[in-house]
Design a protein around this motif. Structure first.
Motif, mmCIF file in Angstrom:
data_model
loop_
_atom_site.group_PDB
_atom_site.id
_atom_site.type_symbol
_atom_site.label_atom_id
_atom_site.label_comp_id
_atom_site.label_asym_id
_atom_site.label_seq_id
_atom_site.Cartn_x
_atom_site.Cartn_y
_atom_site.Cartn_z
ATOM 1 N N UNK B 83 97.630 15.023 77.026
ATOM 2 C CA UNK B 83 97.507 13.572 76.898
ATOM 3 C C UNK B 83 98.723 12.839 77.462
ATOM 4 N N UNK B 84 98.561 12.056 78.532
ATOM 5 C CA UNK B 84 99.687 11.249 79.029
ATOM 6 C C UNK B 84 100.202 10.276 77.969
ATOM 7 N N UNK B 85 99.280 9.752 77.135
ATOM 8 C CA UNK B 85 99.693 8.778 76.116
ATOM 9 C C UNK B 85 100.638 9.409 75.094
ATOM 10 N N UNK B 86 100.452 10.710 74.824
ATOM 11 C CA UNK B 86 101.375 11.407 73.918
ATOM 12 C C UNK B 86 102.631 11.846 74.665
ATOM 13 N N UNK B 88 104.355 10.469 76.932
ATOM 14 C CA UNK B 88 105.408 9.469 77.134
ATOM 15 C C UNK B 88 106.332 9.319 75.915
#
Lengths: 86, 160
Positions: B83-86, B88
């Motif tokens: 997950x890119x959202x995690x 970052x």
């Protein structure tokens, strides 16, 4: 369409790990990106592209297309309704 | 010196809705950043001239576990789709950046991982931040969250 919008909101919350957010927090027509709306950024585009492909069989090849499709939940839902393959 | 804290296991979303309510980026944050963000809101929400860009306030965050809780969540996501959202939030200094972005602080930001809560060491590190002739005060926080449901979180403003 309203059902698809609500379903989409739940999937966005789940995909982007928006822990604590509810569908009611997301205005159908508010911008998804930038400070005026949901506050998403370029990193989140990747999640939305995967969400579209996995759940609705829609592949977005061009980033500029994403900019247009991800304008708001309402716009996104309309694009899904017109182009979904599953 | 004003000091604020958030009890372990408190409902962070409820605190956000009561104190802020109009900063949706909050929902994207990992627990470490949510705690830092809310602590800073408690400290500075009544500041005169808030949101005017300033360089004279530092943000210095200390913890023991850093962003370990989010690292674990990100590692789990790699079993399916990383997950890119995690991703970052897989750096412990992001919390300092979130506080600075929110308040338009353009000065010193830093994050330290310590073996344990050590107030004399924390005070010594904060004193160093005041050596630059620009920094006049600092938001200092001890935020340690080994998991998303338990933490110690306290913050204060230290003036030069």
């Amino acid at each position: 369409m309203e059902n698809l919008i609500n379903e989409l909101k739940l999937k966005i919350i789940d995909s982007l790990n928006l822990d604590g957010m509810t569908p009611e927090d997301i205005d159908n027509d508010a911008p998804l990106f930038g400070d005026d709306g949901l506050g998403l950024d370029s990193i989140d585009v990747l999640e939305l592209i995967v969400l579209m492909e996995r759940n609705y069989g829609i592949r977005l090849d061009s980033p500029s297309k994403g900019k247009e499709v991800f304008r708001s939940v309402a716009v996104m839902a309309q694009y899904i309704a017109d182009n979904r393959t599953k | 010196m004003k000091e604020v804290s958030i009890p372990s296991g408190a409902n962070l979303t409820a605190i956000y809705r009561e104190l802020v309510g109009d900063y949706p980026k909050f929902f994207k944050m990992d627990t470490l950043s949510k705690l830092g963000f809310l602590l800073s809101e408690m400290l500075v929400r009544d500041d005169e001239g808030r949101f005017t860009p300033r360089e004279d306030r530092a943000v210095i965050v200390f913890s023991r576990n850093g962003c370990l809780a989010n690292d674990i969540n990100y590692a789990k996501s790699m079993e399916d789709f990383p997950s890119p959202a995690l991703f970052v939030y897989t750096l412990p200094n992001i919390v300092a950046g979130e506080i600075s972005i929110r308040n338009k602080y353009e000065g010193e930001t830093s994050a330290y991982v310590l073996d344990k809560y050590d107030r004399p060491l924390i005070d010594a590190i904060v004193r160093q931040a005041f050596q630059d002739r620009i920094t006049r005060d600092a938001i200092v926080a001890w935020i340690d969250c080994p998991s998303d449901s338990e933490w110690t979180a306290t913050a204060w403003i230290k003036t030069k």
